[in-house]
Design a protein around this motif. Sequence first.
Motif, short mmCIF file in Angstrom:
data_model
loop_
_atom_site.label_atom_id
_atom_site.label_comp_id
_atom_site.label_asym_id
_atom_site.label_seq_id
_atom_site.Cartn_x
_atom_site.Cartn_y
_atom_site.Cartn_z
N PHE A 154 -11.83 -59.24 26.59
CA PHE A 154 -13.13 -58.70 27.00
C PHE A 154 -13.18 -58.46 28.51
N ASP A 155 -12.74 -59.45 29.28
CA ASP A 155 -12.83 -59.35 30.74
C ASP A 155 -11.97 -58.22 31.29
N LYS A 156 -10.81 -58.01 30.71
CA LYS A 156 -9.87 -57.03 31.28
C LYS A 156 -10.07 -55.61 30.77
N VAL A 157 -10.60 -55.46 29.56
CA VAL A 157 -10.56 -54.15 28.92
C VAL A 157 -11.94 -53.57 28.62
N TRP A 158 -12.89 -54.40 28.21
CA TRP A 158 -14.07 -53.89 27.51
C TRP A 158 -14.90 -52.91 28.34
N ASN A 159 -14.97 -53.08 29.65
CA ASN A 159 -15.84 -52.22 30.46
C ASN A 159 -15.08 -51.11 31.17
N GLU A 160 -13.83 -50.89 30.76
CA GLU A 160 -13.05 -49.80 31.36
C GLU A 160 -13.55 -48.44 30.87
N SER A 161 -13.52 -47.45 31.73
CA SER A 161 -14.04 -46.12 31.38
C SER A 161 -13.21 -45.44 30.30
N TRP A 162 -11.93 -45.80 30.21
CA TRP A 162 -11.06 -45.16 29.21
C TRP A 162 -11.19 -45.81 27.83
N PHE A 163 -11.95 -46.88 27.77
CA PHE A 163 -12.04 -47.68 26.54
C PHE A 163 -13.37 -47.41 25.83
N ALA A 164 -13.29 -47.14 24.52
CA ALA A 164 -14.49 -46.78 23.74
C ALA A 164 -15.01 -47.92 22.88
N GLY A 165 -14.27 -49.04 22.82
CA GLY A 165 -14.72 -50.17 22.02
C GLY A 165 -13.67 -50.59 21.00
N GLY A 166 -14.03 -51.56 20.16
CA GLY A 166 -13.04 -52.08 19.23
C GLY A 166 -13.66 -52.74 18.02
N PHE A 167 -12.79 -53.01 17.04
CA PHE A 167 -13.18 -53.56 15.75
C PHE A 167 -12.46 -54.89 15.53
N LEU A 168 -13.24 -55.95 15.58
CA LEU A 168 -12.72 -57.31 15.46
C LEU A 168 -12.12 -57.55 14.08
N TRP A 169 -10.95 -58.14 14.06
CA TRP A 169 -10.25 -58.48 12.83
C TRP A 169 -10.39 -59.98 12.59
N LYS A 170 -11.07 -60.45 11.56
CA LYS A 170 -11.80 -59.70 10.56
C LYS A 170 -13.01 -60.49 10.12
N TRP A 171 -13.95 -59.85 9.41
CA TRP A 171 -15.26 -60.44 9.10
C TRP A 171 -15.48 -60.38 7.59
N PHE A 172 -15.74 -61.54 7.00
CA PHE A 172 -15.96 -61.64 5.55
C PHE A 172 -17.46 -61.68 5.24
N ILE A 173 -17.84 -61.19 4.05
CA ILE A 173 -19.26 -61.05 3.76
C ILE A 173 -19.94 -62.41 3.52
N ALA A 174 -19.20 -63.40 3.00
CA ALA A 174 -19.80 -64.68 2.64
C ALA A 174 -19.81 -65.60 3.86
N HIS A 175 -20.62 -65.27 4.83
CA HIS A 175 -20.56 -65.93 6.14
C HIS A 175 -20.64 -67.46 6.09
N PRO A 176 -21.56 -68.05 5.33
CA PRO A 176 -21.67 -69.51 5.37
C PRO A 176 -20.42 -70.23 4.86
N GLU A 177 -19.63 -69.56 4.01
CA GLU A 177 -18.49 -70.24 3.37
C GLU A 177 -17.14 -70.00 4.02
N VAL A 178 -17.08 -69.16 5.06
CA VAL A 178 -15.77 -68.79 5.61
C VAL A 178 -15.58 -69.31 7.03
N GLY A 179 -14.33 -69.26 7.49
CA GLY A 179 -14.02 -69.67 8.85
C GLY A 179 -14.24 -71.16 9.05
N GLY A 180 -14.86 -71.51 10.16
CA GLY A 180 -15.12 -72.91 10.47
C GLY A 180 -14.05 -73.52 11.35
N ILE A 181 -14.33 -74.70 11.84
CA ILE A 181 -13.48 -75.30 12.88
C ILE A 181 -12.14 -75.81 12.36
N ASN A 182 -11.95 -75.80 11.05
CA ASN A 182 -10.65 -76.20 10.49
C ASN A 182 -9.82 -75.01 10.03
#
Length: 310
Positions: free
Chosen positions: A260-288
Amino acid sequence: MNGISFVASRDTIQQHHITPVLNIHTNYAAIMPFGFIKTLEHPEIIFNTDRQWFGETRNGAKQYIELLHKNNIKVLVKPQIWVWRGEFTGYLKMTSEENWKLLEDSYRNFILEYAAMAAEAEVDLFCIGTELEQFVMHRPAFWETLIAEIRLIYKGKLTYAANWDEYKRVPFWNKLDYIGVDAYFPISDQKTPTLEDAKAGWKPWKDELKLFSEKEQKQIIFTEYGYRSVDFAGKEPWVSDREMKDVNLEAQVNLTQGLFDKVWNESWFAGGFLWKWFIAHPEVGGINNSQFTPQNKPVEATITKMYGNN
């Protein structure tokens, strides 16, 4: 484009699946219908069948898009191929002209089906392929023709998702609207990179991307970006090997913030798509969880802050 890669599910999506996406200030989502190649000896792409998960099909992708649009989230339609046993799509290369023709005909049907769907759903951005280096390198005429055929059907913006080590060799950027890069650049050999390590690791890649954007006179999108919450996450960020399972939440935070610090606000950069996001938010990911998803991990706050400020 403060985007996420919205993973297909077995089912329809409901408003409660979208609320967590809004909470991190996302304004774009990549929807990824899938086609499957069972064998390279007969490289026909099987797609839009009742044996697939709903979200991987045309009807599923359209349902997802309609609900995202109702929430003022724009969409990138990014059809992808899965090769049997998970072989890397960048190695998709035929050994006979007959099989090249079969692959081309099948891929054309696959992509034009979803270009038509993207046109119907009035999405803003369409990706013509993802990490298909050998296919692109060996059949450039096919791709030029395919882009022209897509343009007849779909009037929005076009990109292609090149792997991080492929993008400089793609021959048809002049035919597209954005340069797409799956940004798994090696950033740090450290077990737990500091923020300064991450920023330093990004500098040569940032310089290279800037020069390439200027040369092609097009902005760059990170069609995929992100890091696992695992030791050595910046060394080979493309690795999804489940043998790597030593959870490291700090590495994920520092590497993401460094990008984010190095790239996100550069004029040549249009943005990005984070890998990846699951629909069942409460049941996925977590600190383990040691995988890519930022959900229910400290890095989710990092993303929320960055997306909220842009």
